[in-house]
Design a protein around this motif. Structure first.
Motif, PDB file in Angstrom:
ATOM      1  N   LEU A   1      52.100  48.715  40.095  1.00 31.03           N
ATOM      2  CA  LEU A   1      50.913  48.738  39.629  1.00 31.03           C
ATOM      3  C   LEU A   1      50.277  47.386  39.168  1.00 31.03           C
ATOM      4  O   LEU A   1      51.172  46.664  38.833  1.00 31.03           O
ATOM      5  CB  LEU A   1      50.484  49.850  38.581  1.00 31.03           C
ATOM      6  CG  LEU A   1      50.873  51.295  38.712  1.00 31.03           C
ATOM      7  CD1 LEU A   1      51.014  52.110  37.484  1.00 31.03           C
ATOM      8  CD2 LEU A   1      49.848  51.748  39.711  1.00 31.03           C
ATOM      9  N   PRO A   2      49.084  47.010  39.487  1.00 33.24           N
ATOM     10  CA  PRO A   2      48.487  45.784  39.031  1.00 33.24           C
ATOM     11  C   PRO A   2      48.701  45.583  37.456  1.00 33.24           C
ATOM     12  O   PRO A   2      48.722  46.591  36.694  1.00 33.24           O
ATOM     13  CB  PRO A   2      46.976  45.677  39.146  1.00 33.24           C
ATOM     14  CG  PRO A   2      46.908  46.541  40.372  1.00 33.24           C
ATOM     15  CD  PRO A   2      48.265  47.546  40.141  1.00 33.24           C
TER      16      PRO A   2
ATOM     17  N   GLY B   1      58.240  44.540  47.116  1.00 30.79           N
ATOM     18  CA  GLY B   1      58.212  45.680  46.054  1.00 30.79           C
ATOM     19  C   GLY B   1      57.464  45.202  44.807  1.00 30.79           C
ATOM     20  O   GLY B   1      57.264  45.987  43.822  1.00 30.79           O
ATOM     21  N   VAL B   2      56.738  44.222  44.864  1.00 32.53           N
ATOM     22  CA  VAL B   2      56.026  43.572  43.511  1.00 32.53           C
ATOM     23  C   VAL B   2      54.570  43.423  44.121  1.00 32.53           C
ATOM     24  O   VAL B   2      54.282  42.911  44.942  1.00 32.53           O
ATOM     25  CB  VAL B   2      56.617  42.169  43.064  1.00 32.53           C
ATOM     26  CG1 VAL B   2      55.804  41.735  42.096  1.00 32.53           C
ATOM     27  CG2 VAL B   2      58.151  42.567  42.730  1.00 32.53           C
ATOM     28  N   VAL B   3      53.498  43.950  43.150  1.00 29.99           N
ATOM     29  CA  VAL B   3      52.192  43.724  43.196  1.00 29.99           C
ATOM     30  C   VAL B   3      52.001  42.242  43.162  1.00 29.99           C
ATOM     31  O   VAL B   3      51.929  41.733  41.937  1.00 29.99           O
ATOM     32  CB  VAL B   3      51.379  44.576  42.245  1.00 29.99           C
ATOM     33  CG1 VAL B   3      49.994  44.312  42.490  1.00 29.99           C
ATOM     34  CG2 VAL B   3      51.688  46.047  42.737  1.00 29.99           C
ATOM     35  N   VAL B   4      51.423  41.596  44.066  1.00 32.57           N
ATOM     36  CA  VAL B   4      50.992  40.187  43.967  1.00 32.57           C
ATOM     37  C   VAL B   4      49.555  40.225  43.677  1.00 32.57           C
ATOM     38  O   VAL B   4      48.618  40.750  44.741  1.00 32.57           O
ATOM     39  CB  VAL B   4      51.489  39.312  44.910  1.00 32.57           C
ATOM     40  CG1 VAL B   4      51.081  37.890  44.777  1.00 32.57           C
ATOM     41  CG2 VAL B   4      53.063  39.493  44.844  1.00 32.57           C
ATOM     42  N   LEU B   5      48.807  39.673  42.925  1.00 35.32           N
ATOM     43  CA  LEU B   5      47.277  39.442  42.882  1.00 35.32           C
ATOM     44  C   LEU B   5      46.934  38.280  43.321  1.00 35.32           C
ATOM     45  O   LEU B   5      47.376  37.170  42.885  1.00 35.32           O
ATOM     46  CB  LEU B   5      47.025  39.806  41.377  1.00 35.32           C
ATOM     47  CG  LEU B   5      47.313  41.122  40.676  1.00 35.32           C
ATOM     48  CD1 LEU B   5      47.458  41.226  39.392  1.00 35.32           C
ATOM     49  CD2 LEU B   5      46.299  42.196  41.355  1.00 35.32           C
ATOM     50  N   GLY B   6      45.811  38.037  44.006  1.00 28.05           N
ATOM     51  CA  GLY B   6      45.147  37.136  44.377  1.00 28.05           C
ATOM     52  C   GLY B   6      43.717  37.106  44.579  1.00 28.05           C
ATOM     53  O   GLY B   6      43.277  38.297  44.609  1.00 28.05           O
ATOM     54  N   PRO B   7      42.661  35.841  44.827  1.00 31.01           N
ATOM     55  CA  PRO B   7      41.542  36.296  44.923  1.00 31.01           C
ATOM     56  C   PRO B   7      40.949  36.834  46.278  1.00 31.01           C
ATOM     57  O   PRO B   7      41.902  36.644  47.448  1.00 31.01           O
ATOM     58  CB  PRO B   7      40.899  34.751  44.993  1.00 31.01           C
ATOM     59  CG  PRO B   7      42.230  33.957  45.412  1.00 31.01           C
ATOM     60  CD  PRO B   7      43.224  34.868  44.742  1.00 31.01           C
TER      61      PRO B   7
END
Length: 439
Positions: free
Chosen positions: A126-127, A22-28
């Motif tokens: 959302l990010p 349920g969480v937006v996780v950001l990565g390369p």
């Protein structure tokens, strides 16, 4: 500790968003993973974003009269760029925003419903700019006189369909977005029931007893396991040396919001300016740049209570923190500084002190009296104009105890600030901040 060199390197990381729990996780992205960073020279990489929660033009002008007088200027008003932002939400019922929706617009560039923490109108995460900055290799942090998990800071570093889930927001800070510096109030949301920590419950609203309430376990202990130095008193704060710092200096807000004379107080154990100074000392050591959110929550809470005296005290606190930020920017001109308010609170205006002027209940001027059929509002004061020897004064006239849809001023300096002139929606701030940090 001393701020590091002004040199900044950019890391050209393309970001992908993945939904995990349920969480937006950001990565390369795969295209950027493992590659050598490209040097983009002197592209600016740091932002100090200052929110006077509930602050609009009348709050700023009242503070100017109170602190500087007719010929003076607040630090926040001396910034060279000025504009106005609209603050409306995209709520299914309400036109006027709350802090959650307005901060989410700043953090994500997307309008949403009241109570939402960086999710869209359908509840999709959302990010968030705090997470994107951290994933791109920048240092991040937040300082506030509210709970550190309250709506405004939460929007920059978490996702939630409901702003009240503050213990889960704290968990996301530790496990997902990982800000290096977290300073403010809200100890109750980090400790499980029965562990009241440093600050005992305060008496007040029986529906909000201000007791520890984490359903996520002992999040302070979890933070320490992850390398955060934890402090909860002014003495511990002064002695702190870590480059990951969690400081919780009240069980809820770092003040007591009440109508005047009903238990109200504004005396944070660690001033906002001091928290801002320490955060900048830590974050500026990262040569890649940083994002720092600074918030004075009491402007809003004291306006909700039509408490002009305490509102003016909180404005002094806010402008002192802006002074710290301006001094930093003077030595680090590659840093964007933005000062604004997420919405207006109180329907405030400034008037002459006039016994013949109509006013509603709730004020403190001698002539105030309840008027049948009026809203809960009234005149407050008188307050002296600084530097006039008591010859001039003014009254504050409140028209509501809630938020209003009035636009809020934006003042700024540094790279990208020229994009903040004019009249625009609050999502414009996201575009400008994101371009400075990640462009």
């Amino acid at each position: 500790m001393h701020p590091s060199s002004t040199r900044r390197r950019t890391l050209p990381i393309a970001l992908t968003a993945t939904l995990v729990g349920g969480v937006v996780v950001l990565g390369p992205s795969a295209a950027s993973a493992g590659g050598e960073p490209e040097d983009h020279g002197d592209h600016p990489r740091s932002v100090i974003f200052v929110n006077g929660d509930g602050m609009a033009a009348a709050h700023r002008e009242a503070a100017r009269l109170d602190q500087e007088g007719f010929d003076g200027q607040l630090a926040m008003d001396s910034l060279p760029v000025a504009g106005l932002q609209t603050t409306d939400a995209r709520d299914p019922e309400d036109t006027v925003t709350d802090s959650a929706a307005s901060a989410s617009a700043w953090a994500t560039g997307v309008k949403t419903y009241n109570g939402a923490i960086s999710v869209d109108v359908d509840g999709n995460p959302l990010p968030v700019i705090g997470g994107e900055a951290q994933a791109a290799g920048l240092a991040t942090g937040l300082v506030t006189t509210a709970q550190v998990t309250d709506a405004s800071p939460a929007a920059f570093f978490s996702n939630s369909v409901d702003r009240s889930a503050q213990d889960d927001i704290a968990r996301q800070y530790l496990e997902v977005t990982k800000p290096q510096v977290v300073l403010g109030g809200g100890e109750d949301w980090w400790l499980p029931a029965g562990d009241e920590g440093t600050y005992p419950p305060r008496t007040g609203d029986p529906e909000d007893p201000e007791v520890s309430r984490s359903t996520q376990g002992d999040l302070v202990a979890r933070a320490q396991q992850l390398g955060y130095e934890y402090v909860s008193t002014p003495e511990e704060f002064a002695a702190a040396e870590g480059d990951q710092l969690l400081g919780l200096f009240a069980n809820e807000e770092m003040f007591q919001q009440r109508p005047e004379g009903q238990g109200d107080s504004f005396d944070p154990v660690v001033p906002l300016a001091d928290m801002t100074t320490r955060a900048l000392e830590i974050l500026s050591q990262d040569e890649d740049g940083f994002f720092l959110l600074v918030e004075e929550e009491a402007v809003d809470e004291m306006s909700h209570n039509n408490n002009g005296g305490r509102m003016l005290e909180s404005m002094r606190s806010l402008d002192a923190a802006v002074e710290v930020a301006r001094a930093f920017v003077a030595e680090h001109p590659d840093t964007l500084l933005v000062v604004t308010g997420d919405h207006e609170c109180g329907g405030l205006t400034i008037e002459d002190v006039d016994p013949e002027d109509e006013s509603g209940p709730g004020g403190t001027l001698p002539q105030d009296a309840a008027i049948a059929g009026t809203t809960e509002s009234g005149e407050d004061g008188p307050f002296l104009v600084a530097g006039t020897g008591g010859s001039y004064d003014f009254a504050l006239d409140w028209t509501t105890t809630g938020h209003t849809g009035a636009p809020t001023p934006v003042t700024a300096e540094g790279p990208g600030s020229e994009e903040l002139t004019g009249y625009y929606p609050n999502t414009r701030l996201h575009e400008v901040v994101r371009d400075v940090l990640l462009g």
